[in-house]
Write an enzyme that holds these catalytic residues in place. Structure first.
Site, PDB file in Angstrom:
ATOM      1  N   ASP A 145     -16.685 -24.089   5.169  1.00  0.00           N
ATOM      2  CA  ASP A 145     -17.114 -22.680   5.074  1.00  0.00           C
ATOM      3  C   ASP A 145     -17.695 -22.258   3.727  1.00  0.00           C
ATOM      4  O   ASP A 145     -18.269 -21.184   3.615  1.00  0.00           O
ATOM      5  CB  ASP A 145     -15.931 -21.753   5.379  1.00  0.00           C
ATOM      6  CG  ASP A 145     -15.548 -21.799   6.847  1.00  0.00           C
ATOM      7  OD1 ASP A 145     -16.435 -22.133   7.662  1.00  0.00           O
ATOM      8  OD2 ASP A 145     -14.383 -21.511   7.173  1.00  0.00           O
ATOM      9  N   ARG A 152     -18.439 -29.982  12.697  1.00  0.00           N
ATOM     10  CA  ARG A 152     -17.357 -30.404  11.802  1.00  0.00           C
ATOM     11  C   ARG A 152     -17.391 -31.879  11.472  1.00  0.00           C
ATOM     12  O   ARG A 152     -16.985 -32.289  10.393  1.00  0.00           O
ATOM     13  CB  ARG A 152     -16.007 -30.114  12.491  1.00  0.00           C
ATOM     14  CG  ARG A 152     -15.442 -28.778  12.200  1.00  0.00           C
ATOM     15  CD  ARG A 152     -14.224 -28.923  11.287  1.00  0.00           C
ATOM     16  NE  ARG A 152     -13.774 -27.614  10.879  1.00  0.00           N
ATOM     17  CZ  ARG A 152     -12.866 -26.913  11.518  1.00  0.00           C
ATOM     18  NH1 ARG A 152     -12.302 -27.401  12.600  1.00  0.00           N
ATOM     19  NH2 ARG A 152     -12.512 -25.736  11.090  1.00  0.00           N
ATOM     20  N   ARG A 177     -35.407 -25.072  18.779  1.00  0.00           N
ATOM     21  CA  ARG A 177     -36.688 -24.415  18.479  1.00  0.00           C
ATOM     22  C   ARG A 177     -37.824 -24.980  19.348  1.00  0.00           C
ATOM     23  O   ARG A 177     -38.672 -24.232  19.817  1.00  0.00           O
ATOM     24  CB  ARG A 177     -37.031 -24.584  16.993  1.00  0.00           C
ATOM     25  CG  ARG A 177     -38.360 -23.974  16.599  1.00  0.00           C
ATOM     26  CD  ARG A 177     -38.659 -24.237  15.146  1.00  0.00           C
ATOM     27  NE  ARG A 177     -38.012 -23.282  14.264  1.00  0.00           N
ATOM     28  CZ  ARG A 177     -38.441 -22.044  14.052  1.00  0.00           C
ATOM     29  NH1 ARG A 177     -39.500 -21.601  14.686  1.00  0.00           N
ATOM     30  NH2 ARG A 177     -37.817 -21.253  13.225  1.00  0.00           N
TER      31      ARG A 177
END
Ligand code: ATP
Length: 323
Positions: A132, A257, A159
């Site tokens: 974080d 993660r 995208r």
């Protein structure tokens, strides 16, 4: 140099992050180099309470510098949060003749290490192990750079579809209290908008912008949302209702993660692991180590928790100018 410390324990705690293994390797090998014993404590504070401790040698950390996760495993421990738990943790360390503890983790883990030092005099050092990037005293935390790159890989793919299918995509990334990953990812992906816990968001304005953009022929959008700021599904449904454009959502979740740590995370972890051992050998305890402007930086553990990024508004402005 004080010779009080003969045996160092190391644990990883809270959420895992890529680069934790490189930190374990550095603490272990650097410590062994100076003749210290190294004890690996499994499953964070919970494993410490359960006396789940393994001796580590040079080979224990072979071939892990490039691996995500943590070989010591990690956990969140309710038992350790109690006064009784911390007392027991200090006793287990004493019984195992572990003189000092290196904790790799986020703000909760730092608070635990700080209390262990204050209440029971256990020499502790914290290394910033959280994706974080929400800790003080360091430019970057271990795992953050990899998590941003991992999210970007997925968003670049999204995208392509957004462009080809002419759709709006809302992409939810990790960050419960911190919007750092979301903001960095939004800037690096060239996203149209970003929603983070640190700043209020004007949904009406976003809907207006999408409507106006559509009139001018803009057909694809990427909106990034930090998990703590809103649910991608709800935001997408509301856009469809308000604007009438087809909107899809993606929750990236735990893929962010794991994975191979970036070079930046491996180097950060390697430098910080050695710095933790240096501090302990010099009799400096209760501190968190980071890297600020390329130099090792040391702050009190109790001051390291909960960094607020102050330039989020400026970054947001930049994002909107460049959209
Ligand atoms: P991440 O940022 O990845 O979530 P974290 O270290 O903040 O990592 P937490 O679950 O908040 O993860 O904390 C890890 C562990 O640290 C907790 O399970 C608990 O055992 C201990 N801990 C958290 N807060 C405190 C506290 N105030 N005092 C003592 N120990 C704490």
């Amino acid at each position: 140099m004080s010779n009080k410390i003969k045996k160092i324990g190391i644990l990883t705690s809270g959420g895992d992050g890529p680069g934790m293994n490189a930190a374990i390797r550095s603490v272990a090998r650097y410590g062994l180099h100076f003749g210290l014993e190294i004890a690996g404590i499994m499953r964070g504070y919970q494993g410490l309470l359960e006396d789940d401790i393994v001796p580590m040698n040079h080979r224990s950390v072979s071939n892990i510098i490039n691996r995500g996760g943590t070989i010591l495993k990690t956990a969140r421990s309710k038992d350790f949060s109690t006064d009784e738990g911390k007392k027991k943790a200090a006793e287990v360390l004493h019984r195992n003749q572990i003189d000092a503890l290196v904790v790799v983790g986020g703000d909760g883990s730092y608070r635990g290490a700080s209390r262990l030092y204050e209440l029971h005099g256990v020499p502790t050092i914290g290394l910033p192990g959280t994706i974080d990037n929400d800790l003080n005293g360091t430019d970057q935390t271990i795992g953050c750079s990899t998590a941003i790159n991992t999210a970007l890989e997925s968003i670049d793919k999204i995208r392509d579809t957004a462009q080809s299918m002419e759709r709006i995509f809302v992409v939810e990334v990790m960050g419960n209290k911190s919007g750092y990953i979301a903001m960095e990812v939004a800037l690096a992906a060239g996203a149209e908008d970003v929603i983070i816990p640190e700043r209020p968001f004007d949904y009406e304005a976003m809907h207006d912008e999408a409507r106006e953009g559509n009139k001018k022929g803009k057909v694809s959008w990427i909106i990034i949302v930090a998990e703590g700021a809103g649910k991608a599904q709800t935001i997408a449904e509301n856009i469809t209702k308000a604007v009438g454009l087809e909107t899809r959502y993606v929750v990236l979740g735990h893929v962010q993660r794991g994975g191979t740590p970036s070079g930046q995370d491996r180097i950060l972890s390697t430098r910080l692991g050695a710095a933790a051992v240096d501090l302990l050998l010099n009799g400096v305890y209760g501190k968190a180590v980071g890297v600020l402007q390329d130099k090792i930086n040391v702050v009190d553990l109790k001051d390291a928790s909960r960094r607020i990024h102050e330039d989020m508004d400026r970054r947001y402005q930049l994002l909107k100018i460049l959209t």
